[in-house]
Design a protein around this motif. Structure first.
Motif, PDB file in Angstrom:
ATOM      1  N   SER A 238     -31.370  11.917  57.208  1.00  7.27           N
ATOM      2  CA  SER A 238     -32.604  11.490  57.859  1.00  7.27           C
ATOM      3  C   SER A 238     -33.860  12.006  57.167  1.00  7.27           C
ATOM      4  CB  SER A 238     -32.610  11.904  59.325  1.00  7.27           C
ATOM      5  OG  SER A 238     -32.583  13.310  59.419  1.00  7.27           O
ATOM      6  N   GLY A 239     -33.728  12.962  56.246  1.00  7.99           N
ATOM      7  CA  GLY A 239     -34.893  13.501  55.551  1.00  7.99           C
ATOM      8  C   GLY A 239     -35.414  12.540  54.500  1.00  7.99           C
ATOM      9  N   ALA A 240     -36.694  12.621  54.235  1.00  4.24           N
ATOM     10  CA  ALA A 240     -37.307  11.774  53.215  1.00  4.24           C
ATOM     11  C   ALA A 240     -36.848  12.249  51.840  1.00  4.24           C
ATOM     12  CB  ALA A 240     -38.814  11.838  53.341  1.00  4.24           C
ATOM     13  N   LYS A 241     -36.586  11.298  50.970  1.00  6.89           N
ATOM     14  CA  LYS A 241     -36.121  11.617  49.621  1.00  6.89           C
ATOM     15  C   LYS A 241     -37.174  11.215  48.608  1.00  6.89           C
ATOM     16  CE  LYS A 241     -31.275  10.993  50.741  1.00  6.89           C
ATOM     17  NZ  LYS A 241     -30.050  10.269  50.478  1.00  6.89           N
ATOM     18  N   VAL A 242     -37.273  12.003  47.556  1.00  7.02           N
ATOM     19  CA  VAL A 242     -38.179  11.679  46.459  1.00  7.02           C
ATOM     20  C   VAL A 242     -37.497  10.615  45.605  1.00  7.02           C
ATOM     21  CG1 VAL A 242     -39.361  12.572  44.435  1.00  7.02           C
ATOM     22  CG2 VAL A 242     -39.194  13.982  46.487  1.00  7.02           C
ATOM     23  N   LEU A 243     -38.168   9.503  45.449  1.00  8.52           N
ATOM     24  CA  LEU A 243     -37.634   8.395  44.655  1.00  8.52           C
ATOM     25  C   LEU A 243     -37.836   8.671  43.176  1.00  8.52           C
ATOM     26  CD1 LEU A 243     -39.199   5.537  46.797  1.00  8.52           C
ATOM     27  CD2 LEU A 243     -36.845   6.386  46.899  1.00  8.52           C
ATOM     28  N   PRO A 244     -36.982   8.104  42.307  1.00  5.13           N
ATOM     29  CA  PRO A 244     -37.214   8.245  40.876  1.00  5.13           C
ATOM     30  C   PRO A 244     -38.597   7.711  40.508  1.00  5.13           C
ATOM     31  CG  PRO A 244     -35.023   7.384  41.279  1.00  5.13           C
ATOM     32  CD  PRO A 244     -35.751   7.369  42.600  1.00  5.13           C
TER      33      PRO A 244
ATOM     34  N   LYS B 274     -48.538  28.988  39.539  1.00 10.61           N
ATOM     35  CA  LYS B 274     -48.809  28.704  40.950  1.00 10.61           C
ATOM     36  C   LYS B 274     -50.194  28.082  41.119  1.00 10.61           C
ATOM     37  CE  LYS B 274     -48.332  30.629  45.521  1.00 10.61           C
ATOM     38  NZ  LYS B 274     -48.085  31.829  46.303  1.00 10.61           N
ATOM     39  N   ASN B 275     -50.233  27.030  41.941  1.00  8.66           N
ATOM     40  CA  ASN B 275     -51.437  26.272  42.269  1.00  8.66           C
ATOM     41  C   ASN B 275     -51.969  25.425  41.108  1.00  8.66           C
ATOM     42  OD1 ASN B 275     -51.576  27.140  45.000  1.00  8.66           O
ATOM     43  ND2 ASN B 275     -52.383  29.093  44.279  1.00  8.66           N
ATOM     44  N   ARG B 276     -51.186  25.268  40.066  1.00  5.91           N
ATOM     45  CA  ARG B 276     -51.583  24.383  38.961  1.00  5.91           C
ATOM     46  C   ARG B 276     -50.976  23.009  39.181  1.00  5.91           C
ATOM     47  NH1 ARG B 276     -54.046  26.686  34.161  1.00  5.91           N
ATOM     48  NH2 ARG B 276     -54.169  28.925  34.448  1.00  5.91           N
ATOM     49  N   TYR B 277     -51.593  22.027  38.529  1.00  5.93           N
ATOM     50  CA  TYR B 277     -51.163  20.639  38.641  1.00  5.93           C
ATOM     51  C   TYR B 277     -50.503  20.183  37.357  1.00  5.93           C
ATOM     52  CZ  TYR B 277     -54.397  20.782  42.561  1.00  5.93           C
ATOM     53  OH  TYR B 277     -55.044  21.119  43.715  1.00  5.93           O
ATOM     54  N   LEU B 278     -49.497  19.326  37.475  1.00 13.98           N
ATOM     55  CA  LEU B 278     -48.855  18.723  36.320  1.00 13.98           C
ATOM     56  C   LEU B 278     -48.140  17.455  36.752  1.00 13.98           C
ATOM     57  CD1 LEU B 278     -45.599  20.600  35.518  1.00 13.98           C
ATOM     58  CD2 LEU B 278     -47.244  21.621  37.032  1.00 13.98           C
ATOM     59  N   LYS B 279     -47.666  16.711  35.773  1.00 19.56           N
ATOM     60  CA  LYS B 279     -46.900  15.501  36.056  1.00 19.56           C
ATOM     61  C   LYS B 279     -45.430  15.790  35.839  1.00 19.56           C
ATOM     62  CE  LYS B 279     -50.316  11.992  35.046  1.00 19.56           C
ATOM     63  NZ  LYS B 279     -50.646  10.816  34.239  1.00 19.56           N
ATOM     64  N   LEU B 280     -44.603  15.269  36.747  1.00 17.09           N
ATOM     65  CA  LEU B 280     -43.154  15.392  36.645  1.00 17.09           C
ATOM     66  C   LEU B 280     -42.528  14.013  36.646  1.00 17.09           C
ATOM     67  CD1 LEU B 280     -42.171  18.121  39.269  1.00 17.09           C
ATOM     68  CD2 LEU B 280     -42.530  18.406  36.837  1.00 17.09           C
ATOM     69  N   VAL B 281     -41.408  13.898  35.971  1.00 17.49           N
ATOM     70  CA  VAL B 281     -40.606  12.680  36.034  1.00 17.49           C
ATOM     71  C   VAL B 281     -39.338  13.017  36.801  1.00 17.49           C
ATOM     72  CG1 VAL B 281     -39.322  10.974  34.707  1.00 17.49           C
ATOM     73  CG2 VAL B 281     -41.532  11.790  33.869  1.00 17.49           C
ATOM     74  N   VAL B 282     -39.096  12.269  37.871  1.00 18.41           N
ATOM     75  CA  VAL B 282     -37.889  12.440  38.685  1.00 18.41           C
ATOM     76  C   VAL B 282     -36.928  11.326  38.323  1.00 18.41           C
ATOM     77  CG1 VAL B 282     -36.964  12.425  41.036  1.00 18.41           C
ATOM     78  CG2 VAL B 282     -39.162  13.536  40.566  1.00 18.41           C
ATOM     79  N   GLN B 283     -35.698  11.702  37.991  1.00 19.25           N
ATOM     80  CA  GLN B 283     -34.672  10.728  37.643  1.00 19.25           C
ATOM     81  C   GLN B 283     -33.494  10.871  38.586  1.00 19.25           C
ATOM     82  OE1 GLN B 283     -34.044  11.908  33.526  1.00 19.25           O
ATOM     83  NE2 GLN B 283     -35.238  10.153  32.834  1.00 19.25           N
ATOM     84  N   ASP B 284     -32.815   9.777  38.798  1.00 18.73           N
ATOM     85  CA  ASP B 284     -31.602   9.771  39.603  1.00 18.73           C
ATOM     86  C   ASP B 284     -30.433   9.686  38.633  1.00 18.73           C
ATOM     87  OD1 ASP B 284     -29.885   9.692  41.727  1.00 18.73           O
ATOM     88  OD2 ASP B 284     -30.348   7.642  42.302  1.00 18.73           O
ATOM     89  N   ARG B 285     -29.579  10.686  38.628  1.00 18.98           N
ATOM     90  CA  ARG B 285     -28.442  10.681  37.704  1.00 18.98           C
ATOM     91  C   ARG B 285     -27.211  11.248  38.363  1.00 18.98           C
ATOM     92  NH1 ARG B 285     -28.655  15.812  33.725  1.00 18.98           N
ATOM     93  NH2 ARG B 285     -29.314  17.314  35.269  1.00 18.98           N
ATOM     94  N   THR B 286     -26.080  10.877  37.834  1.00 21.91           N
ATOM     95  CA  THR B 286     -24.795  11.378  38.319  1.00 21.91           C
ATOM     96  C   THR B 286     -24.459  12.627  37.515  1.00 21.91           C
ATOM     97  OG1 THR B 286     -24.082   9.160  38.890  1.00 21.91           O
ATOM     98  CG2 THR B 286     -22.376  10.837  38.676  1.00 21.91           C
ATOM     99  N   TYR B 287     -24.097  13.703  38.202  1.00 23.84           N
ATOM    100  CA  TYR B 287     -23.739  14.945  37.555  1.00 23.84           C
ATOM    101  C   TYR B 287     -22.292  15.273  37.898  1.00 23.84           C
ATOM    102  CZ  TYR B 287     -24.012  19.829  36.188  1.00 23.84           C
ATOM    103  OH  TYR B 287     -23.799  21.053  35.587  1.00 23.84           O
ATOM    104  N   ASN B 288     -21.467  15.357  36.884  1.00 28.86           N
ATOM    105  CA  ASN B 288     -20.041  15.653  37.068  1.00 28.86           C
ATOM    106  C   ASN B 288     -19.387  14.721  38.121  1.00 28.86           C
ATOM    107  OD1 ASN B 288     -20.088  17.660  35.178  1.00 28.86           O
ATOM    108  ND2 ASN B 288     -20.303  19.305  36.668  1.00 28.86           N
ATOM    109  N   ASP B 289     -19.584  13.438  37.937  1.00 24.75           N
ATOM    110  CA  ASP B 289     -19.060  12.399  38.823  1.00 24.75           C
ATOM    111  C   ASP B 289     -19.642  12.519  40.211  1.00 24.75           C
ATOM    112  OD1 ASP B 289     -17.548  11.189  36.818  1.00 24.75           O
ATOM    113  OD2 ASP B 289     -15.921  12.602  37.137  1.00 24.75           O
TER     114      ASP B 289
END
Length: 115
Positions: free
Chosen positions: A10-16, A100-115
């Motif tokens: 039920s929790g919100a998930k971060v999309l890729p 801490k408290n700095r800003y940056l850009k992140l890339v979120v990917q959806d991947r399979t890890y160890n099946d």
């Protein structure tokens, strides 16, 4: 309290995608191999028009070893920490404090890890 499996997703998930984030927390830990690491937690910025605003991205580990310094340096550069900034080997928490408290850009990917 009763365990209800239907609540597990039920929790919100971060999309890729690519997100502008703020470093909101850090913790110094020892990795399973005995190396010092700093774990950063991020929050997706609310003041930037983007998906998933306000959600957290947790547990990004930065291990303090020679082979992993490239990653620490890349994160520091992305966050605008000055070139030449020194972090004493015995004080990895100074990296967390600097981030801490700095800003940056992140890339979120959806991947399979160890099946």
């Amino acid at each position: 309290m009763k365990i209800d499996y239907s609540m597990a997703d039920s929790g919100a998930k971060v999309l890729p995608g690519e997100y502008e984030v703020k470093v909101v927390n850090y913790e110094v830990k020892t990795s399973t191999s005995g190396n010092q690491c700093v774990q950063l937690d991020y929050e997706i910025r609310n003041d930037v028009n983007q998906d998933c605003q306000g959600l957290k991205i947790l547990y990004d580990n930065f291990t303090f070893t020679d082979s992993a310094m490239w990653r620490i340096c890349a994160a520091a550069k992305a966050a605008g920490i000055p070139d030449g900034f020194e972090i004493p080997d015995e004080h990895p928490e100074q990296f967390g404090e600097a981030m801490k408290n700095r800003y940056l850009k992140l890339v979120v990917q959806d991947r399979t890890y160890n099946d």
